[in-house]
Design a protein around this motif. Structure first.
Motif, short mmCIF file in Angstrom:
data_model
loop_
_atom_site.label_atom_id
_atom_site.label_comp_id
_atom_site.label_asym_id
_atom_site.label_seq_id
_atom_site.Cartn_x
_atom_site.Cartn_y
_atom_site.Cartn_z
N UNK A 128 0.51 -7.14 8.29
CA UNK A 128 -0.71 -7.58 8.91
C UNK A 128 -1.30 -6.18 9.54
N UNK A 129 -0.67 -5.09 9.87
CA UNK A 129 -1.21 -3.94 10.18
C UNK A 129 -1.85 -3.23 9.12
N UNK A 130 -1.48 -3.53 8.04
CA UNK A 130 -2.12 -2.81 6.65
C UNK A 130 -3.22 -3.18 6.18
N UNK A 131 -3.80 -4.02 7.24
CA UNK A 131 -5.38 -4.81 7.13
C UNK A 131 -6.07 -4.06 8.00
N UNK A 132 -5.60 -3.48 8.93
CA UNK A 132 -6.65 -3.03 10.02
C UNK A 132 -6.62 -1.57 10.01
N UNK A 133 -5.55 -0.78 9.90
CA UNK A 133 -6.00 0.64 10.28
C UNK A 133 -4.75 1.33 9.15
N UNK A 134 -5.40 2.62 8.46
CA UNK A 134 -4.46 3.26 7.71
C UNK A 134 -3.27 3.77 8.34
N UNK B 277 0.80 -1.16 -0.07
CA UNK B 277 -0.02 -0.09 0.09
C UNK B 277 0.92 1.32 0.12
N UNK B 278 0.32 2.32 -0.28
CA UNK B 278 0.85 3.57 -0.46
C UNK B 278 1.61 4.17 0.88
N UNK B 279 2.64 4.68 0.91
CA UNK B 279 3.35 5.03 2.41
C UNK B 279 3.96 3.81 3.07
#
Length: 449
Positions: free
Chosen positions: A301-307, A191-193
């Motif tokens: 995994x964090x990329x699935x939960x919150x921006x 994802x971006x960023x």
């Protein structure tokens, strides 16, 4: 009209032959056997390769599935219950007769990626080769070297006991055609960023040898993992709920990269709770991995939960998460139900360890129950599991164990206690309506250490 004049046996035979023809077209014949070898790891592989293989075996949690209760590690024989029957895990030691001692690397590679044994018979997807198809040759070589360096143990494994037609192994070719392993190996974009390199490494670890989706993704009627929005959206495994690892998570505080790292590294997150049930041995095995691998998995995994989790450094405290945690605890205290029999049950069985504030730590860490993800779930199963069976083998020593109360409390008391805890510590969530039915399932199922 012609079909109507045919006898029933002829119609049935035609259907069988048609299905057989379709299966034959998809099978293309039985896969060939790969010639046996006389393998020996003594002096063949470098210490560095063997160490990496040991870490990769820990990542895949091979020992948990391929070790029978009280048995020799990796010698197989552990029953794996599925909706279609029981499969016993195979012997991964280099025993020539009952293990993989005659397997060349090519045979091992084919089994890991295509689900085909050395002798040509097809494996059932209880062995997650659809995930392992994504693992690179270098890592497969390291894993193969590690397994071949283990002591050989002669342990015959029972045959799978599946209902017809699932017991017909050649039909697995049809299953593979419908759910090809290669389909799971398509590359994903960071994802971006995000830290692209770390994210990509985490994706490879989580989706490959880590095969997190095997437990955390629901399956279709044929036992294949669902894709799309269902990926990592939660499922039931061994009587436990493997919660959603996406934005569908019911946790009162969103998971961040920092929280996920702490949970995977230490088996505990101050804002979510501790690893228990089938997740505890996973965390124990992950302790063998280098820190950078754990951080990469947490980042992915964090990329699935919150921006915010996708861009927040894994070691930086997240003030918003801390504020949410404080709010959840304060709200639960403010909306506490009136004292009664259920509270007296809680005070007698639970309050000494599970208290609010900074009181004494008796058996390990104390997490305010208002932050415990199990109490905010749509299902009471995980809470009932720990009440009935306790936690005998925690993910880490500092977490502490929990005694089970299944013999001390009646079904009515446990039902009342679970309902009180839901109302007291998750006041914003609706009451569970199926606690008695879930409790019956938990008591009838196996106890997990």
């Amino acid at each position: 009209p012609q079909r109507g004049r045919k006898p029933a046996w002829a119609v049935a035979a035609g259907l069988v032959m048609g299905l057989a023809g379709l299966a034959a077209a998809l099978l293309g014949g039985r896969p060939g056997a790969i010639a046996p070898v006389q393998a020996s790891a003594a002096g063949v592989y470098s210490p560095q390769l063997l160490e990496r293989g040991r870490q990769l075996a820990a990542l895949g949690n091979c020992m948990a599935c391929h070790t029978a209760e009280g048995g020799v590690p990796h010698a197989g024989g552990r029953p794996l219950a599925t909706p279609f029957g029981t499969v016993w895990s195979t012997n991964l030691t280099p025993d020539a007769a009952t293990g993989i001692g005659q397997w060349s690397f090519s045979a091992f590679q084919r089994a890991m990626r295509e689900g085909i044994s050395r002798d040509g018979h097809r494996l059932y997807p209880a062995f997650p080769y659809t995930a392992f198809a994504q693992v690179g040759d270098d890592e497969l070589q390291a894993l193969y070297a590690h397994l071949m360096s283990q002591p050989a143990v002669a342990t015959p494994v029972p045959e799978a006991q599946l209902r017809f037609p699932y017991s017909v192994r050649p039909l697995m070719a049809v299953w593979n055609a419908l759910h090809p392993p290669a389909a799971a190996a398509q590359p994903l974009a960071a994802p971006a960023g995000a830290d692209a390199a770390r994210w990509a490494r985490g994706a490879a670890l989580v989706n490959g040898l880590g095969h997190c989706g095997a437990c955390h993704t629901p399956r279709n009627a044929l036992g294949a993992e669902l894709g799309g929005a269902a990926f990592l959206s939660g499922a039931m495994i061994d009587g436990w709920e493997a919660p959603a690892l996406t934005g569908l998570s019911k946790a009162p505080v969103p998971w961040t990269a920092d929280a996920l790292y702490g949970y995977l590294r230490h088996g505990h997150s101050p804002q979510h709770g501790s690893a228990s049930g089938p997740m505890a041995p996973v965390v124990r095995e992950l302790a063998h991995l280098p820190d950078e691998d754990i951080r990469a998995m947490a980042r992915y995994l964090a990329s699935f939960t919150a921006a915010e989790a996708a861009t927040q450094p894994a070691t930086q405290p997240v003030s918003d998460a801390q504020q949410r945690a404080q709010t959840a605890v304060a709200q639960a205290a403010a909306l506490a139900p009136q004292p009664g029999q259920a509270q007296r049950l809680f005070d007698g069985a639970c309050a000494a360890c599970h208290h609010d504030g900074d009181g004494p730590r008796l058996l390990g860490v104390n997490v305010p129950l208002a932050l415990n993800s199990n109490l905010h779930s749509d299902r009471p199963d995980n809470l009932l599991q720990v009440i009935v069976h306790g936690i005998r083998e925690p993910a880490a020593r500092d977490i502490g164990f929990m005694p089970g109360f299944g013999h001390a409390l009646s079904d009515a008391q446990i039902t009342e206690l679970a309902g009180y805890m839901r109302q007291r510590y998750a006041p914003g969530r609706p009451a569970w309506r199926d606690v008695p039915e879930a409790l019956a399932r938990v008591r009838a199922g196996p106890a997990h250490p």
